[in-house]
Design a protein around this motif. Sequence first.
Motif, PDB file in Angstrom:
ATOM      1  N   TYR A 158       0.772  -1.194   0.074  1.00 37.70           N
ATOM      2  CA  TYR A 158      -0.183   0.105   0.007  1.00 37.70           C
ATOM      3  C   TYR A 158       0.901   1.167  -0.074  1.00 37.70           C
ATOM      4  O   TYR A 158       2.026   1.087   0.347  1.00 37.70           O
ATOM      5  CB  TYR A 158      -0.950  -0.064   1.241  1.00 37.70           C
ATOM      6  CG  TYR A 158      -0.404   0.261   2.512  1.00 37.70           C
ATOM      7  CD1 TYR A 158      -0.139   1.640   2.878  1.00 37.70           C
ATOM      8  CD2 TYR A 158       0.139  -0.616   3.158  1.00 37.70           C
ATOM      9  CE1 TYR A 158       0.338   1.823   4.218  1.00 37.70           C
ATOM     10  CE2 TYR A 158       0.954  -0.378   4.469  1.00 37.70           C
ATOM     11  CZ  TYR A 158       0.919   0.754   5.034  1.00 37.70           C
ATOM     12  OH  TYR A 158       1.623   1.204   6.150  1.00 37.70           O
ATOM     13  N   TYR A 187      -5.079   6.730  -0.678  1.00 40.49           N
ATOM     14  CA  TYR A 187      -4.644   5.706  -0.163  1.00 40.49           C
ATOM     15  C   TYR A 187      -4.694   4.422  -1.430  1.00 40.49           C
ATOM     16  O   TYR A 187      -5.726   4.345  -2.000  1.00 40.49           O
ATOM     17  CB  TYR A 187      -5.053   4.983   0.844  1.00 40.49           C
ATOM     18  CG  TYR A 187      -4.715   5.374   2.243  1.00 40.49           C
ATOM     19  CD1 TYR A 187      -3.925   4.525   2.892  1.00 40.49           C
ATOM     20  CD2 TYR A 187      -4.939   6.701   2.789  1.00 40.49           C
ATOM     21  CE1 TYR A 187      -3.299   5.116   4.234  1.00 40.49           C
ATOM     22  CE2 TYR A 187      -4.181   7.085   3.716  1.00 40.49           C
ATOM     23  CZ  TYR A 187      -3.399   6.207   4.641  1.00 40.49           C
ATOM     24  OH  TYR A 187      -2.807   6.619   5.770  1.00 40.49           O
ATOM     25  N   LEU A 215      -7.857   4.834   6.618  1.00 36.84           N
ATOM     26  CA  LEU A 215      -8.659   4.704   5.407  1.00 36.84           C
ATOM     27  C   LEU A 215      -9.816   5.739   5.596  1.00 36.84           C
ATOM     28  O   LEU A 215     -10.620   6.119   4.577  1.00 36.84           O
ATOM     29  CB  LEU A 215      -9.126   3.304   5.046  1.00 36.84           C
ATOM     30  CG  LEU A 215      -8.112   2.336   4.579  1.00 36.84           C
ATOM     31  CD1 LEU A 215      -8.565   0.959   4.311  1.00 36.84           C
ATOM     32  CD2 LEU A 215      -7.160   2.947   3.441  1.00 36.84           C
ATOM     33  N   ALA A 262      -9.130   9.136   4.487  1.00 35.71           N
ATOM     34  CA  ALA A 262      -8.662   9.434   3.161  1.00 35.71           C
ATOM     35  C   ALA A 262      -9.239  10.125   2.391  1.00 35.71           C
ATOM     36  O   ALA A 262     -10.814  10.052   2.513  1.00 35.71           O
ATOM     37  CB  ALA A 262      -8.055   7.854   2.686  1.00 35.71           C
ATOM     38  N   ILE A 316      -9.759   5.963  -2.023  1.00 38.33           N
ATOM     39  CA  ILE A 316      -8.984   4.837  -2.078  1.00 38.33           C
ATOM     40  C   ILE A 316      -8.969   4.136  -3.372  1.00 38.33           C
ATOM     41  O   ILE A 316     -10.174   3.836  -4.176  1.00 38.33           O
ATOM     42  CB  ILE A 316      -9.820   3.819  -0.887  1.00 38.33           C
ATOM     43  CG1 ILE A 316     -10.026   4.456   0.243  1.00 38.33           C
ATOM     44  CG2 ILE A 316      -9.077   2.344  -0.974  1.00 38.33           C
ATOM     45  CD1 ILE A 316     -10.903   3.821   1.519  1.00 38.33           C
ATOM     46  N   CYS A 345      -8.091   0.762  -5.139  1.00 39.76           N
ATOM     47  CA  CYS A 345      -7.846  -0.601  -4.794  1.00 39.76           C
ATOM     48  C   CYS A 345      -7.424  -1.324  -6.296  1.00 39.76           C
ATOM     49  O   CYS A 345      -8.002  -1.394  -7.316  1.00 39.76           O
ATOM     50  CB  CYS A 345      -9.279  -1.409  -4.720  1.00 39.76           C
ATOM     51  SG  CYS A 345      -9.705  -0.852  -3.002  1.00 39.76           S
ATOM     52  N   LEU A 356     -16.849   2.217   4.691  1.00 41.17           N
ATOM     53  CA  LEU A 356     -16.107   3.022   3.713  1.00 41.17           C
ATOM     54  C   LEU A 356     -16.961   3.286   2.400  1.00 41.17           C
ATOM     55  O   LEU A 356     -16.186   3.911   1.738  1.00 41.17           O
ATOM     56  CB  LEU A 356     -14.831   2.253   3.460  1.00 41.17           C
ATOM     57  CG  LEU A 356     -13.871   1.824   4.603  1.00 41.17           C
ATOM     58  CD1 LEU A 356     -12.609   0.925   4.114  1.00 41.17           C
ATOM     59  CD2 LEU A 356     -13.379   3.105   5.241  1.00 41.17           C
TER      60      LEU A 356
END
Length: 376
Positions: free
Chosen positions: A179, A187, A206, A209, A212, A214, A271
């Motif tokens: 990460y 992130y 997170l 943040a 995010i 992924c 999230l």
Amino acid sequence: MYLGNVINTYNVFQHFYPYFNEVDMDWDKELETALHRSLKDQTEKDHIITLQKFTAPLKDGHISVHRSNSEVFVPAIKWEWIEDELVITRVKDKNSGIKIGDVVTKVNNQLSENYFKEINSRISAGTTGWLNYSAQNLSLSGEKDETLLIEINNKNFVLNRDQKLDRSDNNIRMQEYNYKVLDENIYYLNLSTIKMDTITALLPQLQEAKGIICDLRGYPNGNHDLISHLLKEKDTSKAWMRIPKIIYPDHEKVVGYENEAWEMGTKKPYLGHKKIVFIVDGRSISYAESYMSFIKEYQLATIVGQPTAGTNGNINPFTLLGNIIINWTGRKVVKHDGSQHHGIGILPDIYVSKTINGVKLEKDEFLDKAIEVILN
């Protein structure tokens, strides 16, 4: 022996392959072609190529034909088809005279497209993305110290296959990290390597943040519990994985399916209110596609990149005479709404394609687009 291997292979798929309705091919005709080819096979390598060509039309990205414990070697480069050109994307030997971004016009005295046409005929793939990804490896592969002749700018280069093929090397610089915190407190999570324990420890950060990212250009490292932190309500899909109950030959009177699903619950912290982007491409296969099926079905994130491999379901291997192993997909998987997944995959919301200029500048254009989505 070669004829027997072809017949046994035919029978395994004829009676148990779950995706004949999804692929447009004449399996009996492919059998006839493979039997004729096998009569001409002189070596084990010839025979493996025959079996590869035989199974390629099944369009199953899990299919591989290989000898048990065989080692594969490649030269110190990577390449990829970008903007209809075969482009060098990595050079490990800095003294080779080859540069990232160089265009390869010939391989072993053949036009590059003709060389790859033969390579592609040996690959079973549900989507173009998986075909291209698999061809990148197969086209470079060979026996130890076997040479490969390539032409760049009318100049020949002789490469030595002296390195073991590392299938986990995705040639993505950012994936060196599990990460990373990017600018603007974005992130980045590399789902191919990061463990769920690490994600759990990061949950407080997170939550704060800006967004995010992924990265699922690869295979998840057992971290799909992240989905539970994105779900607002409990997952209700219960039948997207299906094990066929086969009793009679030739798929006659199939009794039905044993249905399975993940049945994901919700977890705190939630999230899903954050800006979330998932990056995928043609190498995202199987478990990665199960993962992404939740992201797509429940609209948990923006998906950028390219369609996934279009191949999901447990692998069933069998062994032929000569210790030749064939892997294939035995379980049927559909999308959460019951529609076809095989040969289609998970489609991105925003398509991204690499450019030759981007390769020369060593840019990750997929990651750049993900950052842009979050910032905008």
